[in-house]
Write an enzyme that holds these catalytic residues in place. Sequence first.
Site, mmCIF file in Angstrom:
data_model
loop_
_atom_site.group_PDB
_atom_site.id
_atom_site.type_symbol
_atom_site.label_atom_id
_atom_site.label_comp_id
_atom_site.label_asym_id
_atom_site.label_seq_id
_atom_site.Cartn_x
_atom_site.Cartn_y
_atom_site.Cartn_z
ATOM 1 N N ALA A 63 7.479 -0.455 -1.043
ATOM 2 C CA ALA A 63 6.042 -0.721 -1.098
ATOM 3 C C ALA A 63 5.512 -0.061 -2.361
ATOM 4 O O ALA A 63 6.166 0.816 -2.927
ATOM 5 C CB ALA A 63 5.373 -0.129 0.135
ATOM 6 N N GLY A 106 10.343 -0.611 1.642
ATOM 7 C CA GLY A 106 9.902 -1.972 1.949
ATOM 8 C C GLY A 106 10.853 -3.019 1.380
ATOM 9 O O GLY A 106 10.950 -4.123 1.914
ATOM 10 N N GLU A 109 13.530 -3.340 3.869
ATOM 11 C CA GLU A 109 12.975 -4.027 5.045
ATOM 12 C C GLU A 109 12.872 -5.530 4.786
ATOM 13 O O GLU A 109 13.154 -6.350 5.662
ATOM 14 C CB GLU A 109 11.610 -3.417 5.397
ATOM 15 C CG GLU A 109 11.771 -1.997 5.947
ATOM 16 C CD GLU A 109 10.465 -1.230 6.058
ATOM 17 O OE1 GLU A 109 9.734 -1.161 5.051
ATOM 18 O OE2 GLU A 109 10.179 -0.709 7.147
ATOM 19 N N GLU A 129 11.725 6.567 2.696
ATOM 20 C CA GLU A 129 10.324 6.899 2.984
ATOM 21 C C GLU A 129 10.127 8.361 3.364
ATOM 22 O O GLU A 129 9.116 8.979 3.032
ATOM 23 C CB GLU A 129 9.790 6.015 4.120
ATOM 24 C CG GLU A 129 9.569 4.562 3.738
ATOM 25 C CD GLU A 129 10.789 3.688 3.938
ATOM 26 O OE1 GLU A 129 11.911 4.225 4.060
ATOM 27 O OE2 GLU A 129 10.631 2.451 3.962
HETATM 28 C C1 3H9 Z 1 7.760 2.159 1.477
HETATM 29 O O1 3H9 Z 1 8.398 1.280 0.967
HETATM 30 C C2 3H9 Z 1 7.107 2.029 2.836
HETATM 31 C C3 3H9 Z 1 7.600 0.828 3.555
HETATM 32 O O2 3H9 Z 1 8.312 1.195 4.714
HETATM 33 C C4 3H9 Z 1 6.578 -0.212 3.855
HETATM 34 C C5 3H9 Z 1 5.290 0.225 4.458
HETATM 35 C C6 3H9 Z 1 4.312 -0.877 4.847
HETATM 36 N N1 3H9 Z 1 5.705 2.177 -6.099
HETATM 37 O O3 3H9 Z 1 11.573 6.693 -10.953
HETATM 38 P P1 3H9 Z 1 11.397 5.961 -12.225
HETATM 39 C C7 3H9 Z 1 7.260 3.735 -10.722
HETATM 40 S S1 3H9 Z 1 7.527 3.636 0.677
HETATM 41 C C8 3H9 Z 1 4.996 2.350 -7.222
HETATM 42 O O4 3H9 Z 1 11.007 6.721 -13.434
HETATM 43 P P2 3H9 Z 1 14.190 5.308 -12.206
HETATM 44 C C9 3H9 Z 1 7.382 5.184 -11.130
HETATM 45 O O5 3H9 Z 1 6.252 5.917 -10.770
HETATM 46 C C10 3H9 Z 1 8.382 3.446 -0.843
HETATM 47 N N2 3H9 Z 1 5.547 2.796 -8.375
HETATM 48 O O6 3H9 Z 1 12.663 5.054 -12.582
HETATM 49 C C11 3H9 Z 1 7.565 5.051 -12.625
HETATM 50 O O7 3H9 Z 1 6.281 4.850 -13.186
HETATM 51 P P3 3H9 Z 1 5.942 5.412 -14.652
HETATM 52 C C12 3H9 Z 1 9.852 3.565 -0.665
HETATM 53 C C13 3H9 Z 1 6.846 3.056 -8.367
HETATM 54 O O8 3H9 Z 1 14.930 4.157 -12.774
HETATM 55 C C14 3H9 Z 1 8.365 3.748 -12.766
HETATM 56 O O9 3H9 Z 1 8.157 3.039 -11.549
HETATM 57 N N3 3H9 Z 1 10.502 3.524 -1.939
HETATM 58 C C15 3H9 Z 1 7.633 2.904 -7.229
HETATM 59 O O10 3H9 Z 1 14.586 6.685 -12.559
HETATM 60 C C16 3H9 Z 1 9.844 3.979 -12.971
HETATM 61 O O11 3H9 Z 1 10.309 4.834 -11.941
HETATM 62 C C17 3H9 Z 1 10.765 4.647 -2.634
HETATM 63 O O12 3H9 Z 1 10.477 5.731 -2.204
HETATM 64 C C18 3H9 Z 1 7.019 2.430 -6.056
HETATM 65 N N4 3H9 Z 1 7.707 2.223 -4.923
HETATM 66 O O13 3H9 Z 1 14.269 5.219 -10.621
HETATM 67 C C19 3H9 Z 1 11.425 4.452 -3.953
HETATM 68 N N5 3H9 Z 1 8.900 3.268 -7.515
HETATM 69 O O14 3H9 Z 1 6.931 4.757 -15.578
HETATM 70 C C20 3H9 Z 1 10.750 5.274 -5.007
HETATM 71 C C21 3H9 Z 1 8.903 3.622 -8.815
HETATM 72 O O15 3H9 Z 1 4.516 4.986 -14.857
HETATM 73 N N6 3H9 Z 1 11.290 5.033 -6.323
HETATM 74 N N7 3H9 Z 1 7.674 3.504 -9.327
HETATM 75 O O16 3H9 Z 1 6.113 6.902 -14.562
HETATM 76 C C22 3H9 Z 1 12.457 5.588 -6.732
HETATM 77 O O17 3H9 Z 1 13.174 6.218 -5.984
HETATM 78 C C23 3H9 Z 1 12.832 5.382 -8.177
HETATM 79 O O18 3H9 Z 1 11.658 5.048 -8.856
HETATM 80 C C24 3H9 Z 1 13.898 4.287 -8.425
HETATM 81 C C25 3H9 Z 1 14.006 4.025 -9.954
HETATM 82 C C26 3H9 Z 1 15.242 4.766 -7.896
HETATM 83 C C27 3H9 Z 1 13.524 2.990 -7.758
#
Ligand code: 3H9
Length: 707
Positions: A63, A106, A109, A129
């Site tokens: 999400a 998400g 999911e 999450e």
């Molecule tokens: C969820 O899904 C709840 C559900 O159950 C549904 C509920 C209804 N959203 O980390 P990076 C941005 S909760 C918005 O540097 P990497 C991040 O801020 C979510 N923004 O890259 C950054 O922005 P900026 C569950 C996001 O390659 C840019 O993307 N998911 C999101 O080192 C690059 O990110 C997670 O917890 C997001 N979801 O790593 C996953 N994700 O460039 C969280 C990233 O402006 N994300 N951004 O600073 C991660 O673990 C890592 O970002 C990922 C990539 C491994 C994906």
Amino acid sequence: MTDLVQLTSDNGIAVITINNPPVNALSPGVPEGISEALDQIAQNASVKAGVLIGGGRTFVAGADIKEFGKMTSGKSRGAGLLPLLLKIEDSAKPVIVAVHGTAFGGGMELAMAGHYRVALATAQLGQPEVKLGLIPGAAGTQRLPRLAGVAKAVEMCVSGNPVSAEEAQKLGIVDRIIEGDLLSGALGFAQEVVGKPAPKTRERNGKLGNAAENALILSAAREAVAKKQRGLLAPVSAINAVEAATKMSFEEGCKAEQKLFIECLFSEQSKSLIHVFFSEREVAKIPDIPKQTNILPIHSAAVVGAGTMGGGIAMVLANAGIPVLLKEADQAALDRGLATIQSNYANSVKRGRFSAQVAEERLKRITPTLAYDAFTSVDLVIEAVFEGMALKKEVFRELDRVCKPGAILASNTSTLSIDEIASATSRPESVIGTHFFSPANVMRLLEIVRGKASSKEVVATCMQLSKTLGKIGVLVGNCRGFVGNRMFGPYRREAQFLIEEGASIEAVDQALSDFGMAMGPLATGDLAGLDVGWRIRKEYRHLEVPGIRQPFVEDRLCELGRYGQKTGAGWYKYDDQRRAAPDPAVGELIRKWVKEAGTAQRQISVAEVTDRCLYALVNEGARILEEGYALRASDIDIIYINGYGFPAHRGGPMWYADTVGLRRVYDRISEFHRQHGELWQPAPLLKQLAEQGKAFAEFGREQGATA
Ligand code: 3H9
């Protein structure tokens, strides 16, 4: 169709592509786009199946985390993914989800709602999450146990750790690993399943186990959470949600999950952890250093000093594939240093962290030496000798003499001035601080100390290097103790004052540990070695202001040779396994010393212990921020969470103060100021923000972290 989702087709198979860079988060517009695409697929008789795929570097990473803040502040109601996922699952034409990069949260999911999942071998799938203080909120806790079984679903939702595509296939989450091009593989798979009955995950109840087995799995998980994730709401909620899957219908289970998800979403813990997520990414952004700044190549390095820190730093470099020279002044010290490194690697192998072969390769990258001769070709030197200015300057004079032009000359000093160290060289622009935390091969924090003359290239290279080394680099300015230790001084000072005023050692440590700190402040002193601070205090004694109260118990303990864990005694006593026990002898000594000093004794509440220790951190943090030695309040939070065991679910000391409310914090500090004198003078920035009704998070500087 929105711009974020495209629909194309290939030989009777529709392809839905999500294009919401950088990570294809399910931002507003994405679910709507997928839904519209499904409608078109349903209406188009020539389409037999659909493939759902992510454009760019990844499938859907979850999400959109930015939306959660809008939801909790009432600015958005949230997309509500559940109906979309049911629509996918109920599609009469099979939907194949093609995963590369990360299918997280998400995204996972969404993938589980498809009838089939194919993935590249490099893909990762997970429900992270919990790391944001949340649980899956779009039926993840209901569909995952149906695909992977209850035990694995609990493990994944509670730890937040992903599984590889290969493991996901073994677990039954992924149906096929695709070699080569993902889309071609997915299209081929789609042709194979056209016309066959498409399985709906929500109807696959075969892996939901039986009541007796599930009870054991769930109670073991609850016990582990109580020990390892003490005080956290989300892991407990995740277990409860998976339990619902085992006891209720899918529809009822989804309702139970929704309720738990909303509870987590509105909790302070989740808001704090989301703050940490964005702060960790913000930390890399330095206003006056553009992204395109030249990064110097670091192909080889050298470390001066093979003590605990030097040895640890050499390991960190070697672990990242960088060959490193390790220099000591004499053979005996070099042998001792190498022996420690060898035994650390052997322990890691024993614990199964990596193979003996990997350990050997890493060890081979470390070349011991007694001379500076080979330093002529290295790109980076990190000095980690004994903490004394004269010695450090001598080392830097030598480095200036032998190292090639452009080599980065870094010091691991934790307290001394980088500018003064740099003044021993003819190239202060190449000098910088890289302050590792002990044990260097374990702790994630790296304070990067910008000297007055450090060049932008050198700063940018060190920030990049921190990533290569698996660390989180935070840029700080050159002040005494930099950011972390400068704040730690007042924190530990208050802990000692509390002891002198009548609190017990155990009560002080327990209060902070109950707050969530990894360890209490006194036990932390014992771990780090009380003599370290004692020596530094002696070096700076000339700076002490007469008439200002100084804690004295720790110095007295040091005078008795009680340096902490390493001597078997400090604030506590230790057995040969370094297990701590209260030492009645210390209690007696303290009572005697405070009586001699005439310090009044009184009952001290838990609230006073935590407020005095934590607000001492906050007050100093406010000064640091105002003086520009940290770029942002959130950088200080990241330092404290990654280097000092501050609980992430409290968001770091500055965020914590914001959640308490700066007016309240300021009032309490003013009260301590009246009671305890000058050391509690409220920081001007704190006063200003409190009076304006603002938070630290709102305080921004054009620049900072510069000398
Ligand atoms: C969820 O899904 C709840 C559900 O159950 C549904 C509920 C209804 N959203 O980390 P990076 C941005 S909760 C918005 O540097 P990497 C991040 O801020 C979510 N923004 O890259 C950054 O922005 P900026 C569950 C996001 O390659 C840019 O993307 N998911 C999101 O080192 C690059 O990110 C997670 O917890 C997001 N979801 O790593 C996953 N994700 O460039 C969280 C990233 O402006 N994300 N951004 O600073 C991660 O673990 C890592 O970002 C990922 C990539 C491994 C994906």
